[in-house]
Every structure is written in structure tokens, then in C-alpha cells.
Design an enzyme around this catalytic site. Structure first.
Site, PDB file in Angstrom:
ATOM      1  N   ASN A 138     -10.139  -1.212  -0.412  1.00 16.31           N
ATOM      2  CA  ASN A 138      -8.696  -1.022  -0.298  1.00 16.31           C
ATOM      3  C   ASN A 138      -8.050  -1.402  -1.628  1.00 16.31           C
ATOM      4  OD1 ASN A 138      -5.962  -1.263   0.206  1.00 16.31           O
ATOM      5  ND2 ASN A 138      -6.207  -2.297   2.181  1.00 16.31           N
ATOM      6  N   HIS A 167      -3.882   6.576   2.161  1.00  9.77           N
ATOM      7  CA  HIS A 167      -4.241   5.220   1.751  1.00  9.77           C
ATOM      8  C   HIS A 167      -5.531   4.815   2.464  1.00  9.77           C
ATOM      9  CE1 HIS A 167      -4.394   1.060   1.004  1.00  9.77           C
ATOM     10  NE2 HIS A 167      -4.022   0.703   2.226  1.00  9.77           N
ATOM     11  N   CYS A 210       0.819  -1.225   0.000  1.00  9.73           N
ATOM     12  CA  CYS A 210       0.000   0.000   0.000  1.00  9.73           C
ATOM     13  C   CYS A 210       0.849   1.271   0.000  1.00  9.73           C
ATOM     14  CB  CYS A 210      -0.936   0.006   1.193  1.00  9.73           C
ATOM     15  SG  CYS A 210      -1.902  -1.491   1.273  1.00  9.73           S
TER      16      CYS A 210
END
Ligand code: ACO
Length: 340
Positions: free
Chosen positions: A297, A267, A122
Site C-alpha cells: 500500500n 488504490h 490514499c
């Protein structure tokens, strides 16, 4: 830890264009209720996610990355042939070998420039942006394409409710180029980046099999050891702590306070993580550019996708002060302060 800040006068790297791409197919929480023992209410309450996107069988990561890249190049007014470098943050490349970035390079019809992947999950986009910044600000590269792309739905165990409800597919891209006229800290560009990793947490979020440690076997496939495994609760605690500390670090390096931030482009792993980060940084939630509700996500694509949405819908304007922050597998994390 790596931190980079500018002393002036010095050339500064500027975000010249942004682009995003998400696949057409929408997978709702209701769709997942039919797959695993979960509920729309649990997913929304615990994560903030309502739906996510899923790539078609014909799409690979580099296809999505290329679509986002073309939009970023168009906004920047740069042709692909003018690029000096292509960096792709991804853990879901088309193939283990070669890099996703060289497929993007081929799609864009470019040759003879470096193109490589960053496997920082990420945090991959922030790692890529930081590397691009070093090359551009030092005059060693003129225009660098930085992409975050993930096709995570192919890496899910669709029987594991603790992971399959969280992730989605997408891509985001930026073109970074020089701002030679940057004279002081009020000028536009990347003000600071800081990057961290903690390998002692490597097992908390991983794909156990399919590499040199545990080559893929029939048993491994049956046990889904080639899919994402996550200790979510452990990551959650680390995420809040590290996103906050690295954000403070990046703000200090940039010489600005949290109160001066116009937008937080973070994020998007879990809305509750972001709410706790907001509270600790004392930045209101309405300053966060959020898309977790629609995309889930998307790992390294998350920040550039949110950035692109904010830019294109007019919320993010030239001169706005942006805080970017991300944490993912590794653990790897980082933050950046950018005057857009
Ligand atoms: N539906 C219903 N119940 C569920 C689901 C689900 N989809 N998933 C888990 N549960 C259950 C658990 O089994 C558990 O039940 P139990 O109490 O009977 O054992 C209960 O819900 C609570 O589980 P927790 O894991 O404590 O739930 P939590 O509130 O922590 O939420 C989550 C889980 C969403 C994964 C959260 O921990 C999280 O967001 N973690 C961080 C994820 C992250 O940031 N990852 C890094 C980035 S990703 C990357 O790098 C690629």
C-alpha cells in the site's frame, strides 16, 4: 460530497504524461517474518502483498516525487517552467512545514507558481487530480503537475504486525493540460470526479501524536504514538462500501456504464478489498491494473504508480476508459472516470 462533470461543448482536462518512482530496496514478507510475528502465507493470503519498497536514509518524499515528476514532464513534452501549478498528495512530507510541493518546486527549478499539499491520505492523488481538473478545464491553469508520494516506512511502528506489513514507499505523477478540441463525451480527458470525507471515522486510521492536539513527548515516542495506528477491520468494511458507491457515482456523472470500463486503476490497499469491489461493480479482476503484490500500500502514490505502469507497458492506450477509485484515512475517498 463534491461531484464534477462536464457539459459540452467545454474544454476538458487531459492526462498528458505519467511518471513513477520506487526506491531500490525491496523488503520481502520473509524479511518481515524476522521482525514481527507474521508469515509470508498470512500476508499474501490476507492482503495480496509479497514485497514492498523502502526508501534509503538519504531519500525524502520530495526526492521521490521529483523523480516521478521529471518522467511525467518528459512524457508530456512539457518543461517545468511551463507549469501553472504543483499539487502533491501526501501524508509523509519531508517536514511538517513547509509543504512537500514547494520542495518539488525547488527541485524542478520553478518559481512563482502555487505549489501545495493535499492531506487526504490514499485519496490524495484523486483529490489533487480533481482540483487540477477544475483549474485546467476553466482555463485558469494550463499545465498542472499532480503527484502522489508517500514515504510510509518512516511512519511505521515496526513492532506492530497489523500495520508494518502493509505499507511501502513510492511516487507517481501526472501532467494535466487542456484538451481544447473536446467536442463530446467520446473525446479524451477527465469525464468526472467525485470526492467524499467522513470525519466521524477520523480515529480509525491516524497518527495520534505530533500535531497540535497531542504534541510529541518522550513518552509519546516510546509508545510509538507518532506512528500509524489503524483499525483495519473497520476500514476494510468502509472501503468496499465506499469505493463501490463512489465508483457508481463517478460512472453516472460521466454517463458511462461499468461494462464500458477498459481499466480500473484503483488504490491498492488490499487485494481482497479490490476483489469485492470488482464483484460488486461486476467488472472482472483482469481489468484491474495491479501492483500491490510488488509495492504494498503506497497510499496516495498507488493510483499514479499503477497508471504509469499501465501506460508504459502498453496496456493503457489512448481512448481507453479508466475508472479510478481510492479510500484512506479521514476517512476520505473518491472516484474518477477518465478517457485516457
Ligand atoms: N501476521 C499475522 N497475523 C496477523 C497480522 C500479521 N501481519 N496482522 C494481524 N494479524 C492477526 C490479528 O491479530 C488477528 O488475530 P486474532 O484473530 O488472534 O485477534 C487476525 O490476524 C485477524 O486480524 P484482522 O484484523 O481481522 O485481519 P484482516 O483479515 O481484517 O486483515 C488487514 C487485516 C490486512 C489490515 C485488513 O483489515 C485491511 O486491509 N484493512 C483495510 C486497510 C486499508 O484499506 N487502509 C486504508 C488505506 S491506508 C491509508 O489511508 C494511509
Amino acid at each position: 460530497m463534491i461531484t464534477m462533470t462536464r457539459s459540452f461543448p467545454a474544454p476538458r482536462s487531459l492526462l498528458l504524461g505519467t511518471g513513477g518512482y520506487v526506491p531500490e530496496q525491496v523488503v520481502t514478507n520473509g524479511d518481515l517474518e524476522r521482525l514481527v510475528e507474521t508469515s509470508d502465507a498470512w500476508i499474501q493470503e490476507r492482503t495480496g502483498i509479497r514485497e514492498r519498497r523502502k526508501a534509503s536514509d538519504q531519500e525524502a518524499a520530495s526526492d521521490m516525487a521529483t523523480a516521478a515528476a521529471r518522467k511525467a514532464l518528459e512524457m508530456a513534452g512539457i518543461s517545468a517552467s511551463e507549469l501553472s501549478m504543483i499539487i502533491v498528495g501526501t501524508i509523509s512530507a519531508d517536514q511538517p512545514l513547509p509543504a512537500c510541493a514547494v520542495h518539488v518546486q525547488r527541485n524542478l527549478g520553478v518559481t512563482s507558481i502555487p505549489a501545495f499539499d493535499i492531506a487526504a491520505a490514499c485519496a490524495g492523488f484523486l483529490y489533487g487530480m480533481s482540483i487540477a481538473d477544475q483549474f485546467v478545464a476553466r482555463g485558469q491553469a494550463k499545465y498542472v503537475l499532480v503527484i502522489g508520494v508517500e514515504l510510509l516506512t518512516r511512519l511505521m511502528n515496526w513492532n506492530d504486525r497489523t500495520t508494518c506489513v502493509l505499507f511501502g514507499d513510492g511516487a507517481g505523477a501526472v501532467v494535466i493540460g487542456p484538451n481544447a478540441e473536446a467536442k463530446d463525451r467520446t473525446a479524451r480527458g477527465i469525464l468526472s470526479t467525485c470526492l467524499f470525507s467522513d470525519g466521524s471515522q477520523a480515529d480509525a486510521l491516524c497518527i495520534p501524536a505530533g500535531g497540535s492536539r497531542e504534541p510529541l513527548t518522550t513518552e509519546g515516542i516510546e509508545q510509538r504514538r507518532n506512528k500509524v495506528h489503524m483499525e483495519g477491520r473497520e476500514i476494510f468494511k468502509n472501503a468496499v462500501r465506499n469505493l463501490v458507491s463512489s465508483s457508481i457515482n463517478a460512472l453516472e456523472q460521466a454517463g458511462v456504464s461499468a461494462g464500458e470500463i477498459t481499466w480500473v486503476v484503483a488504490h491498492q490497499a488490499n487485494l481482497r478489498i479490490l476483489a469485492q469491489v470488482a464483484q460488486r461493480l461486476e467488472v472482472p479482476m483482469d481489468k484491474f491494473i495491479l501492483n500491490i503484490e510488488r509495492y504494498g500500500n503506497t497510499s496516495s502514490a498507488s493510483i499514479p504508480l499503477a497508471l504509469d505502469e499501465g501506460v508504459r507497458d502498453g496496456r493503457i492506450k489512448p481512448g481507453d476508459l479508466l475508472l479510478m477509485t481510492a479510500l484512506g484515512a479521514g476517512l476520505s475517498w473518491g472516484s474518477a472516470v477518465v478517457r485516457y
